[in-house]
Design a protein around this motif. Structure first.
Motif, mmCIF file in Angstrom:
data_model
loop_
_atom_site.group_PDB
_atom_site.id
_atom_site.type_symbol
_atom_site.label_atom_id
_atom_site.label_comp_id
_atom_site.label_asym_id
_atom_site.label_seq_id
_atom_site.Cartn_x
_atom_site.Cartn_y
_atom_site.Cartn_z
ATOM 1 N N UNK A 27 -0.932 15.388 16.817
ATOM 2 C CA UNK A 27 -2.170 15.891 17.414
ATOM 3 C C UNK A 27 -1.826 16.920 18.482
ATOM 4 N N UNK A 28 -2.702 17.900 18.631
ATOM 5 C CA UNK A 28 -2.475 18.940 19.631
ATOM 6 C C UNK A 28 -2.611 18.410 21.049
ATOM 7 N N UNK A 29 -3.387 17.341 21.213
ATOM 8 C CA UNK A 29 -3.645 16.787 22.541
ATOM 9 C C UNK A 29 -3.499 15.266 22.470
ATOM 10 N N UNK A 30 -2.473 14.746 23.100
ATOM 11 C CA UNK A 30 -2.261 13.297 23.181
ATOM 12 C C UNK A 30 -3.029 12.797 24.406
ATOM 13 N N UNK A 31 -4.046 11.975 24.203
ATOM 14 C CA UNK A 31 -4.858 11.461 25.311
ATOM 15 C C UNK A 31 -4.389 10.036 25.617
ATOM 16 N N UNK A 72 9.217 16.790 27.045
ATOM 17 C CA UNK A 72 8.938 17.162 28.430
ATOM 18 C C UNK A 72 7.740 18.093 28.459
ATOM 19 N N UNK A 73 6.897 17.882 29.465
ATOM 20 C CA UNK A 73 5.677 18.650 29.657
ATOM 21 C C UNK A 73 5.622 19.152 31.092
ATOM 22 N N UNK A 97 -7.612 16.576 18.336
ATOM 23 C CA UNK A 97 -7.262 17.606 17.361
ATOM 24 C C UNK A 97 -7.915 18.910 17.776
ATOM 25 N N UNK A 98 -7.103 19.821 18.254
ATOM 26 C CA UNK A 98 -7.578 21.135 18.682
ATOM 27 C C UNK A 98 -7.052 22.153 17.675
ATOM 28 N N UNK A 99 -7.539 22.033 16.452
ATOM 29 C CA UNK A 99 -6.974 22.764 15.329
ATOM 30 C C UNK A 99 -7.247 24.261 15.354
ATOM 31 N N UNK A 125 -2.808 28.964 22.893
ATOM 32 C CA UNK A 125 -3.057 28.306 21.616
ATOM 33 C C UNK A 125 -1.726 28.059 20.906
ATOM 34 N N UNK A 126 -1.578 26.856 20.405
ATOM 35 C CA UNK A 126 -0.337 26.456 19.752
ATOM 36 C C UNK A 126 0.487 25.512 20.602
ATOM 37 N N UNK A 127 0.228 25.477 21.925
ATOM 38 C CA UNK A 127 0.922 24.529 22.798
ATOM 39 C C UNK A 127 0.457 23.116 22.492
ATOM 40 N N UNK A 128 1.361 22.166 22.574
ATOM 41 C CA UNK A 128 1.015 20.746 22.458
ATOM 42 C C UNK A 128 0.711 20.239 23.862
ATOM 43 N N UNK A 129 -0.355 19.435 23.988
ATOM 44 C CA UNK A 129 -0.824 18.958 25.287
ATOM 45 C C UNK A 129 -0.721 17.449 25.399
#
Length: 166
Positions: A27-31, A72-73, A97-99, A125-129
């Motif tokens: 997923x683009x954004x792990x909450x 690492x973030x 999901x920030x597709x 756009x394209x960065x994983x969060x």
């Protein structure tokens, strides 16, 4: 975890997130959710970001481990937002999901609109969060979020001079 009562609960990743071994399918954004305990346990230490902006200077990085790899973030935003569905159109809890670029930019723009400090960290756009979510105030169901992006090629955890800036 072991079916024992614990008032602190546990940190947990939203069930809709994919954080498996295949990075292309993640997923683009792990909450990640958790309580902010007053003794500093769980996500209690996140209070330091909102109470002392200098804390960001000494702790701008997050390390997140999966069963497969450590990531690492770098934190780019921390903010207070509503946790109530009817009080906002920024339903961060439904944005794993920030597709599309439009979805991604909507998420980033909402973070920046409410951030407490401009960190200067570049996000595109394209960065994983990763989004850490905890309670802020019970009376209005508000939430405190710390949002970070995965380090890019050439960036080094612990060294802000290597982080791409806006």
């Amino acid at each position: 975890l072991y079916r024992n009562h614990d008032e602190e609960g546990t940190l947990y990743l939203d069930y809709r997130n994919n954080f498996g071994s295949n990075e292309d399918e993640q997923s683009e954004n792990q909450v990640i959710y958790g309580h902010a305990m007053w003794n500093g346990d769980m996500m209690g230490c996140l209070r330091k970001y909102r109470n002392d902006f200098d804390f960001y200077k000494v702790s701008p990085f997050i390390e997140l481990s999966s069963n497969y790899k450590e990531y690492d973030y770098v934190i780019f935003a921390f903010l207070i937002t509503s946790g109530s569905y009817n009080a906002t159109d920024f339903h961060y809890w439904n944005m794993e999901e920030l597709d599309t670029e439009e979805e991604f930019n909507f998420y980033i723009d909402n973070c920046k609109r409410s951030w407490l400090m401009d960190t200067g960290v570049d996000v595109k756009y394209g960065d994983k969060l990763v989004t850490l979510s905890t309670c802020y105030a019970d009376e209005d169901n508000s939430r405190f979020l710390v949002v970070a992006r995965r380090l890019r090629e050439g960036e080094v955890a612990g060294d802000m001079t290597t982080i791409q800036r806006t």
